[in-house]
Design a protein around this motif. Sequence first.
Motif, PDB file in Angstrom:
ATOM      1  N   ASP A  24       1.049  -1.253  -0.192  1.00  0.00           N
ATOM      2  CA  ASP A  24      -0.125   0.029   0.090  1.00  0.00           C
ATOM      3  C   ASP A  24       0.964   1.343  -0.025  1.00  0.00           C
ATOM      4  O   ASP A  24       1.553   1.495   1.074  1.00  0.00           O
ATOM      5  N   ALA A  25       0.957   1.717  -1.189  1.00  0.00           N
ATOM      6  CA  ALA A  25       1.966   3.126  -1.436  1.00  0.00           C
ATOM      7  C   ALA A  25       1.319   4.458  -0.606  1.00  0.00           C
ATOM      8  O   ALA A  25       2.018   5.237  -0.208  1.00  0.00           O
ATOM      9  N   ASN A  26       0.104   4.514  -0.879  1.00  0.00           N
ATOM     10  CA  ASN A  26      -0.657   5.683  -0.370  1.00  0.00           C
ATOM     11  C   ASN A  26      -1.242   5.930   0.921  1.00  0.00           C
ATOM     12  O   ASN A  26      -1.853   6.623   1.440  1.00  0.00           O
ATOM     13  N   GLY A  27      -1.038   4.588   1.750  1.00  0.00           N
ATOM     14  CA  GLY A  27      -1.399   4.523   3.190  1.00  0.00           C
ATOM     15  C   GLY A  27      -2.814   4.571   3.456  1.00  0.00           C
ATOM     16  O   GLY A  27      -3.370   5.178   4.395  1.00  0.00           O
ATOM     17  N   ASP A  28      -3.704   4.088   2.737  1.00  0.00           N
ATOM     18  CA  ASP A  28      -4.970   3.831   2.992  1.00  0.00           C
ATOM     19  C   ASP A  28      -5.512   2.432   3.408  1.00  0.00           C
ATOM     20  O   ASP A  28      -6.611   1.995   3.607  1.00  0.00           O
ATOM     21  N   ILE A  30      -5.110  -0.265   1.640  1.00  0.00           N
ATOM     22  CA  ILE A  30      -5.352  -1.212   0.625  1.00  0.00           C
ATOM     23  C   ILE A  30      -4.184  -1.016  -0.252  1.00  0.00           C
ATOM     24  O   ILE A  30      -3.721  -0.086  -0.754  1.00  0.00           O
ATOM     25  N   ASP A  32      -1.763  -1.054  -3.851  1.00  0.00           N
ATOM     26  CA  ASP A  32      -2.152  -0.378  -4.970  1.00  0.00           C
ATOM     27  C   ASP A  32      -1.182  -0.658  -6.061  1.00  0.00           C
ATOM     28  O   ASP A  32       0.051  -1.098  -5.661  1.00  0.00           O
ATOM     29  N   ILE A  78      -8.918   3.235  -6.278  1.00  0.00           N
ATOM     30  CA  ILE A  78      -8.236   2.767  -5.087  1.00  0.00           C
ATOM     31  C   ILE A  78      -6.761   2.046  -5.433  1.00  0.00           C
ATOM     32  O   ILE A  78      -5.813   2.212  -4.826  1.00  0.00           O
TER      33      ILE A  78
HETATM   34 CA    CA Z   1      -3.454   2.274  -1.160  1.00  0.00          CA
END
Ligand code: CA
Length: 559
Positions: A24-28, A30, A32, A78
């Motif tokens: 998960d590169a953008n920290g949500d 989930i 990606d 997402i």
């Molecule tokens: Ca993500």
Amino acid sequence: MTSLSTPWWQHGVVYQVYPRSFRDANGDGIGDLAGVLEKLDYLATILGVDAIWLSPFYPSPMADFGYDVSDYVGVDPIFGDLATFDALVAAAHARGLKIIVDYVPSHTSDRHAWFQTSRASRGNPYRDWYVWRDPRPDGSPPNNWAATFGGSAWEWDAPTGQYYLHSYLPEQPDLNWRNPAVRAAMADVLRFWLDRGVDGFRMDALGRIMKDPLLRDNPPNPETVGHFHKELGEYDRQLHLNDQRHPDIHRAIRELRAVLDLYEADGRPRLAIGEIHIYDLAELGSYYGGALDELHLPFNFGLLKLLWAARAIREHVDAYEAALPPGAWPNYVLGNHDEARIATRLGPENAPLAMLLLLTLRGTPTLYYGDELGMEDVPVPPERRQDPWGKRVPGLNLGRDPERAPMPWSPVPNAGFCPPGVEPWLPITSNLARVNVQSQLDDPRSRLTLTRRLLALRKSSPALSTGSYRSVDWPGASDACYLFLREAGDAAANDGGVGKRLLVALNFSDASQRVTLPDGLRARPLLSTRLDHDQSDILGTLDLRPAEGLVLALLEPAT
Ligand code: CA
Ligand code: NOJ
């Protein structure tokens, strides 16, 4: 080095990434596409696989986590956007990695514009893009077909007074592949991704694209369920003769394959893998096509489904090799996002042997992310369950969440999958201290080290990557062992060099086993699942420890 005269998909190894669960590169919480991009060096250089198969990342309401596609030619926010996808393809290719994308032809999401239009009225031009039928006189569904994910395969649509067909969830209406407009639109989808540079497709639920045109009932299944797949409840109480794999399917697959073949004019081989659950080996073989003009690799799920015993596995491999049409290339799957992980299914003590088997058999191996670490299924508490299959069919434990847990990268909170403090979409493994990339990298006895060494050996050995296969019966060999030879083309003129003529010896039992080598045969151990083997040459007898697999170079001709 590996012969380059074979296309990459024959000597290469495929690694499946389930994008939600990789990084998960953008920290949500989930995974990606940017996360996959970050990990390309791990895949290409550290691990050493050749191709990544990405499970769906297309716009989707996520009823089936992306296998319900609402737009075939985009990226779900997402997961990122098309620019990130393009960057991923470019970066992968720069590292010599191929990109295979999932292609979901059998059904769309019920949110896809095609279905939205189709269901709006009976008379609209998209009505026939899906399978609509009137109820029977008593109002019940048009036939008895059961959905894989539970219940009838027909969903009532009150506003237009008809049922529509869905082989999986009601949110996944089946496309009507008998409609030429559907076939043309779905061929365009292939072209869209080929134009963006992909190297191939894994075609989802492909057996579903052609059904009995008369939509006749499935007959009841007289058998109790065999060991080939997990028990699916009411779905198993019928024989799936009419709801899939109608003979017309071969023509439809040939049309898809022709799209890929046209692109090969640029000299880059493209790959068509098909997900069709077939356990009759002759029928499986038929999906290569009479002129090898259908699938390059119809997935062979034998290793996932068979009893874990030397005889059963050997018989499967021998029968599969014998059933392959001339020129067809075999393949084996060790794990995927639909099946319990191999270390859970067989027990952690047997998983190294399974990995050694997968990476030494003749044929393209498909590895599931995390299996290189010996990852096990991660139990998911009821309140965190995600998979609709598990929720719809209570009591049978069909949920696939446990095998979809986040990839453990390092022994820190959230495993380096997502930032600490963020809740990952599924729980992190409780074995994190042991099962993570960072800790296993420098451990000479780790599962990751074994996988890396097997991949390196396969790459450097023509016998393993493209050579012939022959199982052997040597007098006195125990029933618990499976022995086979892999030989490169010019092995007859064996010059004593290692790597051209190999023996693979597998002990499937939990006891030590002794194998007697034919007179005069000298063998040099190259790699053991235990990673601590004695490297001196063996003459006479070969001892295998419990669940040990061994690759040996044969230095004298075998009989
Ligand atoms: Ca993500
Ligand atoms: C097979 C896929 O592997 C699975 O995950 C999915 O749920 C079904 N096809 C339906 O697309």
